[in-house]
Design a protein around this motif. Sequence first.
Motif, PDB file in Angstrom:
ATOM      1  N   TRP A 427     -36.498  32.919 -33.694  1.00  0.00           N
ATOM      2  CA  TRP A 427     -35.155  32.627 -34.235  1.00  0.00           C
ATOM      3  C   TRP A 427     -34.475  31.529 -33.504  1.00  0.00           C
ATOM      4  O   TRP A 427     -33.657  30.866 -34.102  1.00  0.00           O
ATOM      5  CB  TRP A 427     -34.502  33.986 -34.155  1.00  0.00           C
ATOM      6  CG  TRP A 427     -34.746  34.873 -35.368  1.00  0.00           C
ATOM      7  CD1 TRP A 427     -36.056  36.035 -35.312  1.00  0.00           C
ATOM      8  CD2 TRP A 427     -34.433  34.737 -36.752  1.00  0.00           C
ATOM      9  NE1 TRP A 427     -36.068  36.529 -36.481  1.00  0.00           N
ATOM     10  CE2 TRP A 427     -35.050  35.834 -37.499  1.00  0.00           C
ATOM     11  CE3 TRP A 427     -33.452  34.058 -37.356  1.00  0.00           C
ATOM     12  CZ2 TRP A 427     -34.650  36.142 -38.723  1.00  0.00           C
ATOM     13  CZ3 TRP A 427     -33.280  34.437 -38.737  1.00  0.00           C
ATOM     14  CH2 TRP A 427     -34.028  35.595 -39.296  1.00  0.00           C
ATOM     15  N   VAL A 428     -34.383  31.720 -32.176  1.00  0.00           N
ATOM     16  CA  VAL A 428     -33.638  30.841 -31.327  1.00  0.00           C
ATOM     17  C   VAL A 428     -34.062  29.282 -31.662  1.00  0.00           C
ATOM     18  O   VAL A 428     -33.565  28.398 -32.162  1.00  0.00           O
ATOM     19  CB  VAL A 428     -33.917  30.970 -29.869  1.00  0.00           C
ATOM     20  CG1 VAL A 428     -33.289  29.979 -28.895  1.00  0.00           C
ATOM     21  CG2 VAL A 428     -33.203  32.245 -29.357  1.00  0.00           C
ATOM     22  N   PHE A 429     -35.480  28.855 -31.525  1.00  0.00           N
ATOM     23  CA  PHE A 429     -35.991  27.655 -31.855  1.00  0.00           C
ATOM     24  C   PHE A 429     -35.518  27.293 -33.566  1.00  0.00           C
ATOM     25  O   PHE A 429     -35.166  26.089 -33.744  1.00  0.00           O
ATOM     26  CB  PHE A 429     -37.462  27.551 -31.960  1.00  0.00           C
ATOM     27  CG  PHE A 429     -37.814  26.141 -32.469  1.00  0.00           C
ATOM     28  CD1 PHE A 429     -37.740  25.121 -31.534  1.00  0.00           C
ATOM     29  CD2 PHE A 429     -38.588  26.056 -33.764  1.00  0.00           C
ATOM     30  CE1 PHE A 429     -38.170  23.938 -32.137  1.00  0.00           C
ATOM     31  CE2 PHE A 429     -39.434  25.126 -34.269  1.00  0.00           C
ATOM     32  CZ  PHE A 429     -38.888  24.010 -33.393  1.00  0.00           C
ATOM     33  N   GLY A 430     -35.577  28.244 -34.371  1.00  0.00           N
ATOM     34  CA  GLY A 430     -35.305  27.930 -35.580  1.00  0.00           C
ATOM     35  C   GLY A 430     -33.996  27.340 -35.974  1.00  0.00           C
ATOM     36  O   GLY A 430     -33.546  26.398 -36.549  1.00  0.00           O
ATOM     37  N   LEU A 431     -33.142  28.400 -35.172  1.00  0.00           N
ATOM     38  CA  LEU A 431     -31.579  27.868 -35.322  1.00  0.00           C
ATOM     39  C   LEU A 431     -31.271  26.531 -34.742  1.00  0.00           C
ATOM     40  O   LEU A 431     -30.502  25.879 -35.220  1.00  0.00           O
ATOM     41  CB  LEU A 431     -30.729  29.153 -34.636  1.00  0.00           C
ATOM     42  CG  LEU A 431     -30.816  30.316 -35.600  1.00  0.00           C
ATOM     43  CD1 LEU A 431     -30.227  31.714 -34.874  1.00  0.00           C
ATOM     44  CD2 LEU A 431     -29.997  30.338 -36.859  1.00  0.00           C
ATOM     45  N   MET A 432     -31.743  26.385 -33.387  1.00  0.00           N
ATOM     46  CA  MET A 432     -31.363  25.169 -32.900  1.00  0.00           C
ATOM     47  C   MET A 432     -31.823  23.959 -33.409  1.00  0.00           C
ATOM     48  O   MET A 432     -31.508  22.909 -33.550  1.00  0.00           O
ATOM     49  CB  MET A 432     -31.987  25.276 -31.245  1.00  0.00           C
ATOM     50  CG  MET A 432     -31.233  26.229 -30.430  1.00  0.00           C
ATOM     51  SD  MET A 432     -31.691  26.316 -28.755  1.00  0.00           S
ATOM     52  CE  MET A 432     -31.207  24.928 -27.995  1.00  0.00           C
ATOM     53  N   PHE A 433     -33.169  24.063 -33.901  1.00  0.00           N
ATOM     54  CA  PHE A 433     -33.889  22.809 -34.605  1.00  0.00           C
ATOM     55  C   PHE A 433     -33.234  22.526 -35.874  1.00  0.00           C
ATOM     56  O   PHE A 433     -32.771  21.430 -35.975  1.00  0.00           O
ATOM     57  CB  PHE A 433     -35.448  23.214 -34.865  1.00  0.00           C
ATOM     58  CG  PHE A 433     -36.119  21.932 -35.195  1.00  0.00           C
ATOM     59  CD1 PHE A 433     -36.590  20.825 -34.476  1.00  0.00           C
ATOM     60  CD2 PHE A 433     -36.555  21.806 -36.680  1.00  0.00           C
ATOM     61  CE1 PHE A 433     -37.103  19.813 -34.941  1.00  0.00           C
ATOM     62  CE2 PHE A 433     -37.102  20.957 -37.167  1.00  0.00           C
ATOM     63  CZ  PHE A 433     -37.421  19.788 -36.251  1.00  0.00           C
ATOM     64  N   VAL A 434     -33.123  23.421 -36.595  1.00  0.00           N
ATOM     65  CA  VAL A 434     -32.360  23.311 -37.978  1.00  0.00           C
ATOM     66  C   VAL A 434     -30.889  22.943 -37.944  1.00  0.00           C
ATOM     67  O   VAL A 434     -30.613  21.817 -38.424  1.00  0.00           O
ATOM     68  CB  VAL A 434     -32.498  24.457 -38.955  1.00  0.00           C
ATOM     69  CG1 VAL A 434     -31.590  24.395 -40.366  1.00  0.00           C
ATOM     70  CG2 VAL A 434     -33.917  24.787 -39.241  1.00  0.00           C
ATOM     71  N   GLY A 435     -30.186  23.739 -37.072  1.00  0.00           N
ATOM     72  CA  GLY A 435     -28.945  23.268 -36.668  1.00  0.00           C
ATOM     73  C   GLY A 435     -28.582  22.008 -35.950  1.00  0.00           C
ATOM     74  O   GLY A 435     -27.654  21.392 -36.562  1.00  0.00           O
ATOM     75  N   PHE A 436     -29.537  21.576 -35.225  1.00  0.00           N
ATOM     76  CA  PHE A 436     -29.289  20.233 -34.678  1.00  0.00           C
ATOM     77  C   PHE A 436     -29.592  19.068 -35.711  1.00  0.00           C
ATOM     78  O   PHE A 436     -28.633  18.196 -35.750  1.00  0.00           O
ATOM     79  CB  PHE A 436     -30.404  19.984 -33.423  1.00  0.00           C
ATOM     80  CG  PHE A 436     -30.376  18.432 -32.878  1.00  0.00           C
ATOM     81  CD1 PHE A 436     -29.529  17.970 -32.142  1.00  0.00           C
ATOM     82  CD2 PHE A 436     -31.349  17.613 -33.713  1.00  0.00           C
ATOM     83  CE1 PHE A 436     -29.409  16.622 -31.546  1.00  0.00           C
ATOM     84  CE2 PHE A 436     -31.369  16.349 -33.120  1.00  0.00           C
ATOM     85  CZ  PHE A 436     -30.209  15.888 -31.997  1.00  0.00           C
ATOM     86  N   ASN A 437     -30.368  19.280 -36.432  1.00  0.00           N
ATOM     87  CA  ASN A 437     -30.934  18.108 -37.545  1.00  0.00           C
ATOM     88  C   ASN A 437     -29.803  18.317 -38.632  1.00  0.00           C
ATOM     89  O   ASN A 437     -29.266  17.143 -39.316  1.00  0.00           O
ATOM     90  CB  ASN A 437     -32.155  18.453 -38.014  1.00  0.00           C
ATOM     91  CG  ASN A 437     -33.213  17.982 -37.139  1.00  0.00           C
ATOM     92  OD1 ASN A 437     -33.421  16.783 -37.022  1.00  0.00           O
ATOM     93  ND2 ASN A 437     -34.029  18.843 -36.567  1.00  0.00           N
ATOM     94  N   VAL A 438     -29.039  19.418 -38.794  1.00  0.00           N
ATOM     95  CA  VAL A 438     -28.026  19.578 -39.996  1.00  0.00           C
ATOM     96  C   VAL A 438     -26.977  18.785 -39.366  1.00  0.00           C
ATOM     97  O   VAL A 438     -26.141  18.169 -40.044  1.00  0.00           O
ATOM     98  CB  VAL A 438     -27.900  20.966 -40.229  1.00  0.00           C
ATOM     99  CG1 VAL A 438     -26.606  20.883 -41.388  1.00  0.00           C
ATOM    100  CG2 VAL A 438     -29.079  21.341 -41.127  1.00  0.00           C
ATOM    101  N   ALA A 439     -26.629  19.093 -38.139  1.00  0.00           N
ATOM    102  CA  ALA A 439     -25.405  18.400 -37.334  1.00  0.00           C
ATOM    103  C   ALA A 439     -25.423  16.980 -37.235  1.00  0.00           C
ATOM    104  O   ALA A 439     -24.330  16.502 -37.554  1.00  0.00           O
ATOM    105  CB  ALA A 439     -25.279  19.205 -36.038  1.00  0.00           C
ATOM    106  N   PHE A 440     -26.774  16.690 -36.951  1.00  0.00           N
ATOM    107  CA  PHE A 440     -26.784  15.097 -36.610  1.00  0.00           C
ATOM    108  C   PHE A 440     -27.314  14.059 -37.345  1.00  0.00           C
ATOM    109  O   PHE A 440     -26.899  12.909 -37.379  1.00  0.00           O
ATOM    110  CB  PHE A 440     -27.218  14.945 -34.981  1.00  0.00           C
ATOM    111  CG  PHE A 440     -26.406  15.700 -34.019  1.00  0.00           C
ATOM    112  CD1 PHE A 440     -25.164  15.273 -33.499  1.00  0.00           C
ATOM    113  CD2 PHE A 440     -26.583  16.858 -33.211  1.00  0.00           C
ATOM    114  CE1 PHE A 440     -24.262  15.717 -32.403  1.00  0.00           C
ATOM    115  CE2 PHE A 440     -25.835  17.479 -32.613  1.00  0.00           C
ATOM    116  CZ  PHE A 440     -24.631  17.067 -32.097  1.00  0.00           C
TER     117      PHE A 440
END
Length: 825
Positions: A427-440
Amino acid sequence: MTARDDDLARLEDVWSTRRGWRFLSSVNNTNIGLLYIGTALLFFILAGVLGLLMRVQLAVPDNGFLGAETYNQVFTMHGSVMMFLFAIPIVEAIAVYLLPNMLGARDLPFPRLSAYAFWAYAIGGLAFFCTLFAGLAPDGGWFMYPPLTGLKYSPGLNADFWLLGIGFIEISAIAGAIELIVGILFTRAPGMTLGRMPVYAWAMLVVGVMIVFAFPAVIAGTALLELERAFDWPFFIADRGGDPLLWQHLFWFFGHPEVYIIFLPAAGMVSTIVPTLAGTPLVARRAIIAALVGVGVFSFGLWAHHMFTAGLGTLEMGFVSAASMAVAVPTAIQVFAWIATLWKGKVEANAPTLFLLGFMAIFVLGGLTGVMVAVIPFDWQVHDTYFVVAHFHYVLIGGMVFPVFAALYYWLPLVNGNRLSEGLARWVFGLMFVGFNVAFFPMHVTGLLGMPRRVYTYAADLGWNGLNMLSTVGAFTFALGVALFAWDAWRSLRRPERPVGNPWNAPTLEWLPSGDYGNRSIPRIDSIDPLWDRPELVREVEEGGHYLPRTATGARETIATSPVAAAPRYVLILPGDSWLPLIAAAGTAAFFLLLTVKLHVLAWICGVAAIAAVLGWMWQADRASTVADVDIGHGESIPVGATGTASHAWWAAIVMLVVDLSIFACFAFAYVHVTMRLTVCPPPGATLPSQDLALTSAGLLVLGSLLVWFATLAVGTRRLPWLVLAALGCVLASCAVDVGGLLDAGLDPTATAWGAGVAALASYQGLHVVTLAVLAPYLAARAWCGLLGERSRAALDTIALVWHMTTLQGIAGMLVVRLVPLLMA
């Protein structure tokens, strides 16, 4: 109790960690490393919160959530905290924690220096961050470009807090670099040649050298800008011969190597973790080490990568553009080697693996856009747009944050034996990976659509609305992943302690059983992957079957080895716990911060306290052992301590003087830069002291160095302290001649940037004279107390090096000031 049990009990007693409030006096690398990592992660969270505030402001057009002034402060602090209080400290923090055990040493060679570096960073950094709550946070951007940060456009204290606040952070980073360079070269386990040294240690060695050469530029730049703001010395004021581009040259000479100073430790972690997860040796290990060195060298040719729109010459921009593309080659070598290692082995989809795969995907994308902005015409179009914001976040977060999280999942069991939850990790990786790409990722498009950087709001009809809202949603998704990780880490660290073991079946030495004393005995290494090649090594080390299974002198010790072959040379006695590093660090931080708010008397009191604390721990550390040679095991006996060029302290002084020389070179560059802008040099109304005064000053400096050289030959005699004090008299006389000559010549540093450049070089020489005025009486006092002898002369040898450097820099400064105008005539 058996003799072996008694040896272990003595080791535990000598190395035991104090409990309660006395824990703050600890200098053990394990304790300092954990405090360091925790503080750096705290700043990561705080900077992240500031980033979320920015994203809330930019989520919708014409937003009034943050005003322009507040947004500028939040924007500046976000970048400054991420770069100076998280990115650089976290890589040094992990190295302080890991390297001694990874190298088979009991601790790094200067434990009190590590403690001082941490406390200066923690105390000063927290105070710096708190300026936000007083409305005094810097607001000129984390790059602080003049003339906007000059006194005319930034009249308050905000910019001064950045300039002086960054000062102690850089001191901390350089102190850490000296510790790591000397520790890696001189305290490896016997037999761990440079060829057998872990790739992570290679990465940190390259990074330490890069810090030594890169950080002096920002120290010099901040000093010059603060001199302009405090004393009206116009280095960056064009109307009086200054040049704002001078700041950009100095800042980016530090700033672009800094990107690789951040990336290379992460690359070293990846090169250490990947073979373990794949269960196979690292592919192309030698090529990876060569690539690490290559990236370090290339990085110093890239500083003008950030200045393509500043009006530099075609030749200079072409060179930097080519270097910006070429640095991708050694970086790609490492990426392909990691992929080949994973392909060759058998990898499980565990938490470290997920973060490493995420790192490779994000970092490669960041590297591709890096090549794009290295193309000058393209850079002209996107330079000040959100395309560049997207690029450097892909490089920095992808290239450093994701590997750091992989490292935290991988190495956290070393703390108390507990692994983090694999289920939550997904969950941590999924949130960080998806969140990062959606953000930047959308920021690339936002930038290509024309959205400029550093704006606090925008109009609704520009076509950026949806993309900005998407970036904000992604940023909060990423933050949710970080929060979930923090909760899982807090939960795991609170669990009862368990045996660490080797949960990943790793080949490197940090997974050997250890306590406060490090390993039970220091192993002899004969391969690259010792725990794979010799499984019995764990039992042998734990039973005390290797080097130093007991304390040979009753003090904390490790083995100092030769820098290339790692042959045992001498037993290095390490200092124990002390309050002095904490006192010195608090005094250093208070000195800079109180100077900022113009409380000069209190600032100097704190500065004197810091100097006294440093002298106190130097006094304690430089003592000869009463033991001559000791048996260290394997039938080998070596001396206790060393002097001169055989000593680790001598080489630490050399590294420190390289830093010193680099700062001087930056001041000299500033003088040459402003001089080359002149039509006539010296400018009308400005003169230099007579040549006779310059020769007199140089002669006095040389005489002082000769007297110090004679003092190094007079150890154990009554002449030594008087020779040192006589040498001090020569240096003080030289300084008086310089000051008198400048005053007689009527030099006015406020009139022109040229005069300010001369005054800056003279002031830096004056700082060295003040330093010698402190060190000379200290050295004389040690001699009078009978503490200077052939086996306790580290203070004499290192201060002699500082003395000779002062002489060389003083003469070099005179030559630069006098020869440059002649060459321009």
